[in-house]
Scaffold this motif. Structure first.
Motif, PDB file in Angstrom:
ATOM      1  N   CYS A  15     -12.299   3.766  -3.299  1.00 14.68           N
ATOM      2  CA  CYS A  15     -12.650   2.972  -2.121  1.00 14.68           C
ATOM      3  C   CYS A  15     -11.415   2.835  -1.249  1.00 14.68           C
ATOM      4  O   CYS A  15     -10.382   2.315  -1.692  1.00 14.68           O
TER       5      CYS A  15
ATOM      6  N   THR B  52     -12.739   1.437  -8.645  1.00 15.43           N
ATOM      7  CA  THR B  52     -12.448   1.235  -7.217  1.00 15.43           C
ATOM      8  C   THR B  52     -11.337   2.154  -6.735  1.00 15.43           C
ATOM      9  O   THR B  52     -11.250   2.437  -5.540  1.00 15.43           O
TER      10      THR B  52
ATOM     11  N   CYS C 204     -19.903  -0.304  -1.592  1.00 17.15           N
ATOM     12  CA  CYS C 204     -19.008  -1.195  -2.331  1.00 17.15           C
ATOM     13  C   CYS C 204     -19.325  -1.093  -3.818  1.00 17.15           C
ATOM     14  O   CYS C 204     -20.491  -1.003  -4.215  1.00 17.15           O
TER      15      CYS C 204
END
Length: 365
Positions: free
Chosen positions: A311, A328, A346
């Motif tokens: 991310c 992440t 997300c």
């Protein structure tokens, strides 16, 4: 052998109304715009998808460097100018009223520019030619698409200046851009953009550097003209106050990608991405008293040459360690549908996002 695009037409030929053409007036699919540089490949837009219906307004928001303006220039076909696209790597699909533009001939796109789609630039003083009067520039924009005399075109230019609220339009048509105030130049730019009644209007930060009174007037003008012409509007801004005022849908960009998209009501009332929470937390509120300081988004936007793995927001995200493992930092999240037309990218679970928003974020806003 003739080179074919993914649409099946020869590259360079205009593509119109095949079976996979979308129903939306503007439909952008997996758009990528990369710029090779000596330092590396700048991934300004890296897989962006959205659509806009006629009569609707989509606001694209995000910090400087998130890819908003590059997206608008790609839709307008302006990255092809100069080097004819040799220094730009562009892929994906941009459909405008059933015509695909990425693989179309540049001359075909140029014919659409001004007639079917137009753009209001962020700085009208640099976008307008300093050596030609406002009236002459609007006349030229009109005559490119209409075989009429200069007299007829001038009458049309004066009419448009009057419709955007410029006093004494016949007289002010003979003024130069530097003789107009900032708000007046922006109105003249809107008149030039709308002189051919385009069905798509892109406004790139149209209220930047204007005082709040003029900002409100410009937004009202865009909204009124949209109702009159039924245009689809894409408005690019970093001002969430503007978004709340004018948007039907919101697209939040970060690091060249979309991290959240949905109706303005859902994105403002039930935001699902930590970056959107940060943008909302940094927005001043005048509808209620608060003694707390604004909460800025910590850190800096990522370099589009070296976008963080996984991310892209994880180096700045206070909740990056909540998901199990190192997901992440290693896996890039894809957009997922989480509600009626509401998408987010997300790694946080729906339960965590709901809890954080309800208990930690919303009470502070």
């Amino acid at each position: 052998m003739t080179e074919l695009s993914k649409t099946g037409a020869a590259v360079g030929e205009p593509v119109s109304s095949p079976s996979n053409a979308p129903k939306s007036f503007l439909d952008v699919r997996d758009l990528k715009v990369h710029f090779p540089t000596d330092d590396g490949l700048v991934k300004s837009v890296d897989g962006l998808t959205f659509s806009v219906e006629k009569g609707k307004t989509l606001c694209i928001v995000g910090e400087s460097g998130s890819g908003k303006s590059v997206t608008s220039l790609a839709v307008m076909g302006l990255h092809r100018l100069g080097a004819r696209g040799k220094n730009v790597q562009m892929s994906g699909e941009i459909w405008l009223d059933g015509k695909e533009l990425v693989n179309a001939d540049p001359d075909e796109v140029r014919k659409l520019r001004g007639r079917e789609m137009a753009m209001i630039f962020q700085d009208p003083l640099s976008a307008m030619h300093p050596y030609y009067t406002i009236g002459n520039q609007i006349v030229e924009a009109y005559r490119v698409h209409h075989k009429v005399s200069k007299k007829v075109a001038r009458t049309r230019a004066i009419e448009m200046l009057d419709r955007v609220g410029i006093p004494e339009p016949a007289k002010r048509a003979d003024s130069y851009p530097h003789e107009f105030s900032g708000g007046m130049r922006q109105r003249a730019m809107i008149a030039m953009a709308l002189v051919n009644n385009p069905e798509l209007l892109i406004a790139d930060e149209p209220t930047t550097a204007l005082d709040v009174t003029v900002q409100a007037q410009i937004l009202d003008l865009i909204r009124d003209l949209q109702k009159e012409f039924g245009s689809a509007v894409v408005l690019i801004t970093h001002d969430l106050g503007v978004v709340a005022e004018i948007a039907d849908e919101v697209l939040v960009m970060y690091g060249g990608r979309c991290v959240e998209r949905g109706s303005v009501d859902r994105v403002f009332e039930q935001p699902q991405h930590p970056y959107t929470w940060g943008l909302l937390g940094s927005m001043p509120r005048i509808d209620r008293e608060t003694s707390d300081r604004l909460i800025p988004v910590k850190g800096q936007p990522p370099s589009l040459i070296n976008v963080p793995s996984g991310c892209a927001f994880h180096p700045r995200c206070p909740y990056a360690d909540l998901p199990k493992g190192d997901v992440t930092r290693t896996v890039r999240p894809e957009l997922q549908l989480i509600g009626s037309g509401h998408y987010t990218a997300c790694h946080l679970s729906q339960e965590d996002r709901t809890r954080i928003w309800t208990e930690e974020i919303a009470p502070k806003l």
